[in-house]
Design a protein around this motif. Structure first.
Motif, mmCIF file in Angstrom:
data_model
loop_
_atom_site.group_PDB
_atom_site.id
_atom_site.type_symbol
_atom_site.label_atom_id
_atom_site.label_comp_id
_atom_site.label_asym_id
_atom_site.label_seq_id
_atom_site.Cartn_x
_atom_site.Cartn_y
_atom_site.Cartn_z
ATOM 1 N N SER A 92 -31.143 50.425 26.400
ATOM 2 C CA SER A 92 -30.141 51.436 26.735
ATOM 3 C C SER A 92 -30.797 52.696 27.293
ATOM 4 N N HIS A 93 -31.915 53.087 26.676
ATOM 5 C CA HIS A 93 -32.628 54.276 27.154
ATOM 6 C C HIS A 93 -33.166 54.043 28.565
ATOM 7 N N PHE A 94 -33.701 52.857 28.810
ATOM 8 C CA PHE A 94 -34.250 52.528 30.132
ATOM 9 C C PHE A 94 -33.150 52.515 31.189
ATOM 10 N N LEU A 95 -32.053 51.828 30.904
ATOM 11 C CA LEU A 95 -30.956 51.733 31.863
ATOM 12 C C LEU A 95 -30.271 53.084 32.064
ATOM 13 N N GLY A 96 -30.294 53.914 30.996
ATOM 14 C CA GLY A 96 -29.672 55.223 31.085
ATOM 15 C C GLY A 96 -30.276 56.098 32.168
ATOM 16 N N GLU A 97 -31.540 55.843 32.510
ATOM 17 C CA GLU A 97 -32.204 56.609 33.558
ATOM 18 C C GLU A 97 -31.597 56.320 34.927
ATOM 19 N N TYR A 98 -30.946 55.171 35.059
ATOM 20 C CA TYR A 98 -30.368 54.773 36.342
ATOM 21 C C TYR A 98 -28.856 54.957 36.398
ATOM 22 N N ALA A 99 -28.269 55.335 35.277
ATOM 23 C CA ALA A 99 -26.820 55.537 35.246
ATOM 24 C C ALA A 99 -26.447 56.738 36.109
ATOM 25 N N GLN A 100 -25.446 56.563 36.948
ATOM 26 C CA GLN A 100 -25.015 57.635 37.838
ATOM 27 C C GLN A 100 -23.967 58.535 37.187
ATOM 28 N N VAL A 101 -23.438 58.079 36.053
ATOM 29 C CA VAL A 101 -22.420 58.843 35.336
ATOM 30 C C VAL A 101 -22.811 58.921 33.861
ATOM 31 N N LYS A 102 -22.772 60.108 33.293
ATOM 32 C CA LYS A 102 -23.045 60.300 31.879
ATOM 33 C C LYS A 102 -21.728 60.350 31.105
ATOM 34 N N LEU A 103 -21.799 60.066 29.811
ATOM 35 C CA LEU A 103 -20.583 60.107 29.003
ATOM 36 C C LEU A 103 -19.937 61.479 29.021
ATOM 37 N N SER A 104 -20.743 62.525 29.075
ATOM 38 C CA SER A 104 -20.198 63.887 29.100
ATOM 39 C C SER A 104 -19.402 64.145 30.370
ATOM 40 N N ASP A 105 -19.688 63.395 31.449
ATOM 41 C CA ASP A 105 -18.949 63.559 32.701
ATOM 42 C C ASP A 105 -17.513 63.061 32.585
ATOM 43 N N TYR A 161 -25.858 44.350 11.426
ATOM 44 C CA TYR A 161 -25.576 43.306 12.410
ATOM 45 C C TYR A 161 -24.270 43.595 13.156
ATOM 46 N N LYS A 162 -23.294 44.176 12.457
ATOM 47 C CA LYS A 162 -22.061 44.583 13.136
ATOM 48 C C LYS A 162 -22.376 45.611 14.216
ATOM 49 N N THR A 163 -23.276 46.534 13.895
ATOM 50 C CA THR A 163 -23.664 47.565 14.852
ATOM 51 C C THR A 163 -24.388 46.974 16.046
ATOM 52 N N VAL A 164 -25.145 45.892 15.822
ATOM 53 C CA VAL A 164 -25.796 45.197 16.938
ATOM 54 C C VAL A 164 -24.741 44.711 17.930
ATOM 55 N N GLY A 165 -23.694 44.079 17.405
ATOM 56 C CA GLY A 165 -22.616 43.601 18.261
ATOM 57 C C GLY A 165 -21.949 44.741 19.011
ATOM 58 N N GLU A 166 -21.678 45.840 18.315
ATOM 59 C CA GLU A 166 -21.050 46.999 18.945
ATOM 60 C C GLU A 166 -21.969 47.626 19.994
ATOM 61 N N SER A 167 -23.280 47.604 19.732
ATOM 62 C CA SER A 167 -24.248 48.152 20.689
ATOM 63 C C SER A 167 -24.265 47.346 21.977
ATOM 64 N N LEU A 168 -24.155 46.036 21.840
ATOM 65 C CA LEU A 168 -24.129 45.182 23.025
ATOM 66 C C LEU A 168 -22.851 45.406 23.836
ATOM 67 N N ILE A 169 -21.741 45.651 23.132
ATOM 68 C CA ILE A 169 -20.485 45.968 23.826
ATOM 69 C C ILE A 169 -20.637 47.288 24.589
ATOM 70 N N ALA A 170 -21.240 48.289 23.938
ATOM 71 C CA ALA A 170 -21.454 49.586 24.575
ATOM 72 C C ALA A 170 -22.412 49.473 25.757
ATOM 73 N N LEU A 171 -23.361 48.549 25.655
ATOM 74 C CA LEU A 171 -24.338 48.359 26.725
ATOM 75 C C LEU A 171 -23.669 47.918 28.028
ATOM 76 N N THR A 172 -22.583 47.168 27.912
ATOM 77 C CA THR A 172 -21.872 46.726 29.115
ATOM 78 C C THR A 172 -21.329 47.925 29.894
ATOM 79 N N PHE A 173 -20.862 48.951 29.177
ATOM 80 C CA PHE A 173 -20.349 50.147 29.853
ATOM 81 C C PHE A 173 -21.478 50.868 30.569
ATOM 82 N N LEU A 174 -22.633 50.944 29.932
ATOM 83 C CA LEU A 174 -23.781 51.610 30.549
ATOM 84 C C LEU A 174 -24.175 50.905 31.846
ATOM 85 N N ILE A 175 -24.146 49.589 31.838
ATOM 86 C CA ILE A 175 -24.492 48.817 33.038
ATOM 87 C C ILE A 175 -23.483 49.098 34.153
#
Length: 248
Positions: A92-105, A161-175
């Motif tokens: 997430s940290h690596f991909l975040g460097e390439y995200a054109q939109v931040k959550l604060s936006d 483990y529940k948080t792992v699943g939620e993190s993967l869901i959140a990762l899709t938005f970052l992508i």
């Protein structure tokens, strides 16, 4: 420590220290704080095991059932939640460097002043907030599902483990934010993903605790109770933080 005549992972009769069919140890430890620190935390950081794709598949096909089996002793093939969380946060940290939109936006300019402190913190530090949810969710699931007689460390493991699943869901938005920049559409997508995460948490708890004698109505009520207890706590903390900042 749990010892049985049949392998807890595959059910094969065992006569030695390891199962001759799948290789799991004959004895498995009941989750406790000592076992978590000595095995999962240390082992999870310094060793990368096989089973990452299997673990992810289980988390999105039978999340509660699979993690209940894992905690009860069926552990061969599962990826350490410590390593998996660190891996996802690293990606997430690596991909975040390439995200054109931040959550604060995604926060409307005319409403920023009304957003409470906790919401601002969540938008600025989503990864840290994700990790902070684990102990609070663990306390709430412990309280709502006391009949299961799981200790707090076991609740911490299942919620990790529940948080792992939620993190993967959140990762899709970052992508998505790497390739798409329309703020209005992204705001809608972000809201949908938030709803999906809440639905996933409910699904997870409902499956996990379905084996502990709860009626269907009680199971649904308690699963919803865990999720909304955390939401209520978040709102309460946010209000308190806002009062502390703007009430001076």
């Amino acid at each position: 420590m749990v010892t049985t005549e049949n392998c807890l992972n595959c059910g094969n009769p065992i006569t030695d220290k390891f199962c001759s069919k799948c290789g799991q140890k004959t004895t498995v430890h009941k989750y406790s704080l000592k076992h978590f620190i000595e095995h999962d935390l240390i082992h999870g950081i310094w060793h990368v095991d096989n089973g990452i794709l299997f673990t992810i598949r289980e988390l999105f096909t039978r999340p509660g059932h699979s993690i209940r089996e894992f905690i009860n002793g069926k552990r061969v093939g599962y990826f350490s939640f410590v390593t998996l969380l660190l891996l996802i946060l690293g990606i997430s940290h690596f991909l975040g460097e390439y995200a054109q939109v931040k959550l604060s936006d995604l926060m409307p300019e005319n409403s920023k002043g009304a957003i409470n402190e906790l919401q601002e913190f969540t938008k600025k530090y989503p990864k840290a907030m994700l990790l902070l949810t684990i102990p609070f969710y663990s306390i709430f699931s412990f309280l709502w599902f006391r009949k299961s007689k799981l200790n707090l460390t076991e609740h911490f493991v299942l919620n990790s483990y529940k948080t792992v699943g939620e993190s993967l869901i959140a990762l899709t938005f970052l992508i998505i934010t790497i390739f798409y920049t329309n703020l209005k559409v992204l705001t809608i997508i972000y809201s949908i993903i938030g709803f999906i995460s809440l639905a996933y948490a409910f699904w997870f708890y409902r499956q996990y605790f379905s084996a502990y004698g709860y009626s269907k109505k009680s199971l649904i009520f308690r699963s919803i109770g865990v999720v909304f207890s955390y939401i209520f706590l978040s709102m309460l903390v946010g209000v308190i933080m806002a009062i502390m900042k703007y009430g001076k």
